[in-house]
Design an enzyme around this catalytic site. Structure first.
Site, short mmCIF file in Angstrom:
data_model
loop_
_atom_site.label_atom_id
_atom_site.label_comp_id
_atom_site.label_asym_id
_atom_site.label_seq_id
_atom_site.Cartn_x
_atom_site.Cartn_y
_atom_site.Cartn_z
N CYS A 47 0.83 -1.21 0.00
CA CYS A 47 0.00 0.00 0.00
C CYS A 47 0.87 1.27 0.00
O CYS A 47 1.72 1.44 0.88
CB CYS A 47 -0.86 -0.03 1.26
SG CYS A 47 -1.97 1.35 1.43
N CYS A 84 -0.80 4.15 -6.49
CA CYS A 84 -1.82 3.56 -5.61
C CYS A 84 -2.06 2.15 -6.16
O CYS A 84 -2.24 1.98 -7.37
CB CYS A 84 -3.09 4.39 -5.65
SG CYS A 84 -4.49 3.61 -4.82
N1 DGL Z 1 -4.03 0.73 -1.30
C1 DGL Z 1 -3.98 2.15 -1.08
C2 DGL Z 1 -2.73 2.75 -1.76
O1 DGL Z 1 -1.96 2.06 -2.42
C3 DGL Z 1 -5.23 2.89 -1.53
C4 DGL Z 1 -6.52 2.52 -0.83
C5 DGL Z 1 -6.69 3.07 0.59
O2 DGL Z 1 -6.93 4.29 0.76
O3 DGL Z 1 -6.60 2.27 1.52
O4 DGL Z 1 -2.50 3.93 -1.62
#
Ligand code: DGL
Length: 274
Positions: free
Chosen positions: A76, A190
């Site tokens: 993430c 993201c």
């Molecule tokens: N998985 C998150 C990222 O890579 C985006 C989703 C979230 O806000 O949890 O930034």
């Protein structure tokens, strides 16, 4: 304290990191993997720094203690920009000095500069863009390069809620002013955006190099393991892949099935979030 771990953990706030875990497993199938999606607490994007840090630390502790992971990749971006430094500088030395936590930001920027990028666009959650971590890290790698960040908060809800038919318009609006800056590359910052990388490539008409983390992290991890035999030799090599979630809900089950095939069991992960 748990004994030294042996698996590779991949952690994300939800589903997106599974694209990275799948790509890593395809490139390095010999290792044993545990994927953890914190589906109960997703999205992390709108939370406070303290909350994101605590959720990330709890998830990593769970992977270390319950699954004998030696190495955890934070898939993430939002957790990487918020929690990684403190986890590496404080949590690990104090609790698990022999284990490692890796993020996605520095490998992504290294990859970009290895390809000669200097004018680099970044689309990501509001939190990731505002954190300026991409801007801070690029200066350490090559001061010549510059990041042009564009928060794209509508993309995650569209991706999560089958909003494909609105995607061209929304993406077009976000991308046009960015591309006009004369970019040579565009980072999809993201994990959710991996699922729309073809669409972004189509909309930018291949005028910029679109950098997607599912293509970046596997070779970077391979390189890391070659440079760190003290970690690599400890990893078990039975080629297993296990999938866990803090909330095994129907949409997660559907999406995991789509990504990993119908035979991938998803188990409940239960741990203290505080
Ligand atoms: N998985 C998150 C990222 O890579 C985006 C989703 C979230 O806000 O949890 O930034």
């Amino acid at each position: 304290m748990a004994k030294n771990g042996k698996k590779i953990g991949v952690f994300d706030s939800g589903l997106g990191g599974l694209y990275i875990a799948r790509a890593v497993r395809n490139a390095l199938p010999q290792y044993d993997y545990v994927y953890l999606g914190d589906t109960l607490n997703v999205p992390y994007g709108g939370r406070s720094m303290e909350a994101i840090y605590n959720l990330s630390r709890a998830a990593i502790q769970y992977l270390f203690e319950e699954h004998e992971c030696d190495l955890v990749i934070i898939g993430c971006n939002t957790a990487s920009v918020t929690a990684l430094r403190k986890l590496q500088q404080e949590f690990l030395p104090e609790n698990y000095p022999d284990r490692r936590i890796l993020g996605v930001i520095v490998p992504t920027l290294e990859s970009a500069t290895e390809l000669g990028a200097t004018q680099i666009g970044l689309i990501a959650t509001e939190y990731t863009v505002r954190s300026k971590i991409y801007d801070e890290e690029i200066v350490k790698i090559t001061p010549r390069a510059q990041i042009y960040g564009q928060p794209t908060p509508l993309l995650v809800p569209l991706i999560e809620n089958n909003g494909e038919k609105y995607m061209d318009e929304v993406l077009g609006d976000y991308l046009e002013p960015l591309i006009e800056q004369g970019l040579d590359s565009l980072i999809l910052g993201c994990t959710h955006y991996i699922s729309i990388k073809d669409k972004v490539r189509e909309l930018t008409k291949h005028r910029v190099r679109v950098l997607s983390q599912d293509e970046i992290i596997p070779p970077k991890l391979k390189d890391y393991l070659m440079r760190h035999p003290e970690i690599e030799t400890r990893l078990t090599k039975d080629g297993t892949f296990q999938c866990y979630a803090t909330d095994v809900n129907p949409s997660y089950i559907r999406n995991v099935e789509k990504l990993m095939g119908p035979d991938m069991p998803i188990s409940q992960a239960t741990y203290d979030f505080s």
